[in-house]
Write an enzyme that holds these catalytic residues in place. Structure first.
Site, PDB file in Angstrom:
ATOM      1  CB  ALA A  62      -0.873  -0.011   1.248  1.00 46.68           C
ATOM      2  N   GLY A 107       0.462  -4.873   1.202  1.00 42.92           N
ATOM      3  CA  GLY A 107      -0.703  -4.921   0.307  1.00 42.92           C
ATOM      4  C   GLY A 107      -0.393  -5.644  -1.001  1.00 42.92           C
ATOM      5  CD  GLU A 110      -3.367  -7.092   3.058  1.00 46.18           C
ATOM      6  OE1 GLU A 110      -4.431  -7.492   3.539  1.00 46.18           O
ATOM      7  OE2 GLU A 110      -2.933  -5.928   3.222  1.00 46.18           O
ATOM      8  CD  GLU A 130       0.858  -5.323   6.043  1.00 46.26           C
ATOM      9  OE1 GLU A 130       1.792  -6.105   6.357  1.00 46.26           O
ATOM     10  OE2 GLU A 130       0.234  -5.402   4.974  1.00 46.26           O
TER      11      GLU A 130
END
Ligand code: COA
Length: 252
Positions: A62, A107, A110, A130
Site C-alpha cells: 500500500a 498490500g 495481499e 504492517e
C-alpha cells in the site's frame, strides 16, 4: 501513462501494475484503475486473468504516503471504494494468477493472496511489514494467510519474520510454484493457456467450491459438491465431454 496496462491475448488477460518508480506501491489511483480494469469487457470475457508488476517489483505494498490522517470514517470509505479491489479480484469467476518477481510486500502480498495461483521467480521477496507501521494486513491478507498456512505460521510471518524468499514461500504453501529469475510471467501464461482450454463452468464451480468449502460444515460442503455436480452435469460442456468419451473409437 496509465497505472494498469491491460493486454488481452485470445482468452487470457494480463494486467500489469505500472508504477515502476514507486515499486508499484498501491495508491488509491492505481487501485481505482485496477477496479476499472477488472470491470472491463476484455477482462469479464477472458478465461484467465494474470496479474503482474512492471519493473523491479510485483508491488511494495500500500502507498504509505496515503496513510496520513486516516480516521475511522475515511478507512470505512476506503474499503467501500478502491480498497474493495482485493475482494473484487478474489470474487472474479475465472481463475487468476499472480506472476511475482522482486518485492511482494504488505498490500502487494495481499493482492497476490487474492488470486488463485501464485507463481514466483527466484528474485521474489515476501513480507508483511504492517506491524512495524503499527497496523495489520487488512485487505483480506490476514484472513487469507491464516487460511493458507494456519494461525501459527501466519503469526510467525506477520509478527516475527519480516521477509521470506520464494523457496520458503513455496515450502509454506504461500506460492504455488517457483521458477527461475525472469520466468514468472512466461510460466503464468502457460498455466493460463491450459486453464483457458478447460470447461469454463466447471472451472468456475470448482474455484467457488474450493473457496467456500473451508468455511462450511461437512454437510454443507457435501451439499456444495452435489449441487455443483447436479448443475454442471446438465451443461452442454459436460454432456459433450461425456459423449466424446463414450463415442471414442477404442479399437487397438
Ligand atoms: N509506499 C509508497 N512509496 C513506496 C513504497 C510504499 N509502500 N515502497 C516503495 N516506495 C517508493 C519509495 O518511497 C521510493 O520513492 P522515491 O524514489 O520517490 O523516494 C521508491 O518507491 C523506491 O523505493 P526505495 O525505498 O528507494 O527502494 P529500495 O530498493 O531502497 O527499498 C523497499 C525497497 C521495498 C525495501 C522499501 O521501498 C520499503 O521498505 N518500502 C515499504 C514497504 C512496506 O512497508 N510496505 C507495506 C506497506 S503496508
Amino acid at each position: 501513462m496509465s497505472l494498469i496496462d491491460v493486454r488481452r491475448e485470445e482468452d487470457i488477460c494480463v494486467l500489469t501494475l505500472q508504477r515502476e518508480g514507486k515499486l508499484n506501491a498501491l495508491s488509491g489511483a492505481l487501485e481505482q484503475e485496477l477496479l476499472d480494469a477488472i470491470s472491463d469487457e476484455a477482462v469479464r470475457r477472458s478465461r484467465c486473468v494474470v496479474l503482474t508488476g512492471a519493473g523491479k517489483a510485483f508491488s511494495a505494498g500500500a502507498d504509505i504516503n496515503e496513510f496520513a490522517d486516516a480516521d475511522a470514517a475515511s478507512i470505512a470509505a476506503y474499503y467501500a471504494g478502491t480498497g474493495d479491489v482485493y475482494e473484487r479480484i478474489a470474487a472474479l469467476p475465472m481463475p487468476t494468477i499472480a506472476a511475482i518477481h522482486g518485492w511482494c510486500l504488505g498490500g502487494g502480498l495481499e493482492l497476490a493472496l487474492a488470486t488463485d495461483f501464485r507463481i514466483a521467480d527466484e528474485t521474489a521477496a515476501f513480507g508483511l511489514p504492517e506491524v512495524e507501521l503499527g497496523i495489520l494486513p487488512s485487505s483480506g491478507g490476514a484472513y487469507r494467510l491464516v487460511r493458507l498456512v494456519g494461525p501459527g505460521r501466519a503469526k510467525e510471518l506477520m509478527l516475527l519474520r519480516r521477509r521470506f524468499d520464494a523457496a520458503e514461500a513455496h515450502a509454506l504453501g504461500v506460492v504455488t510454484e517457483v521458477v527461475p529469475a525472469g520466468k514468472a510471467i512466461e510460466r503464468a501464461l502457460e498455466c493460463a493457456a491450459e486453464l483457458a482450454t478447460l470447461p469454463p463452468l466447471a472451472v468456475e464451480t470448482i474455484k467457488r467450491a474450493a473457496d467456500l468449502i473451508p468455511e462450511a460444515s461437512r454437510e454443507a460442503a457435501m451439499l456444495i459438491e452435489r449441487l455443483g455436480y447436479a448443475a454442471l452435469a446438465q451443461t452442454d460442456e459436460a454432456t459433450k465431454a461425456v459423449d466424446d468419451f463414450t463415442r471414442r473409437d477404442r479399437r487397438p
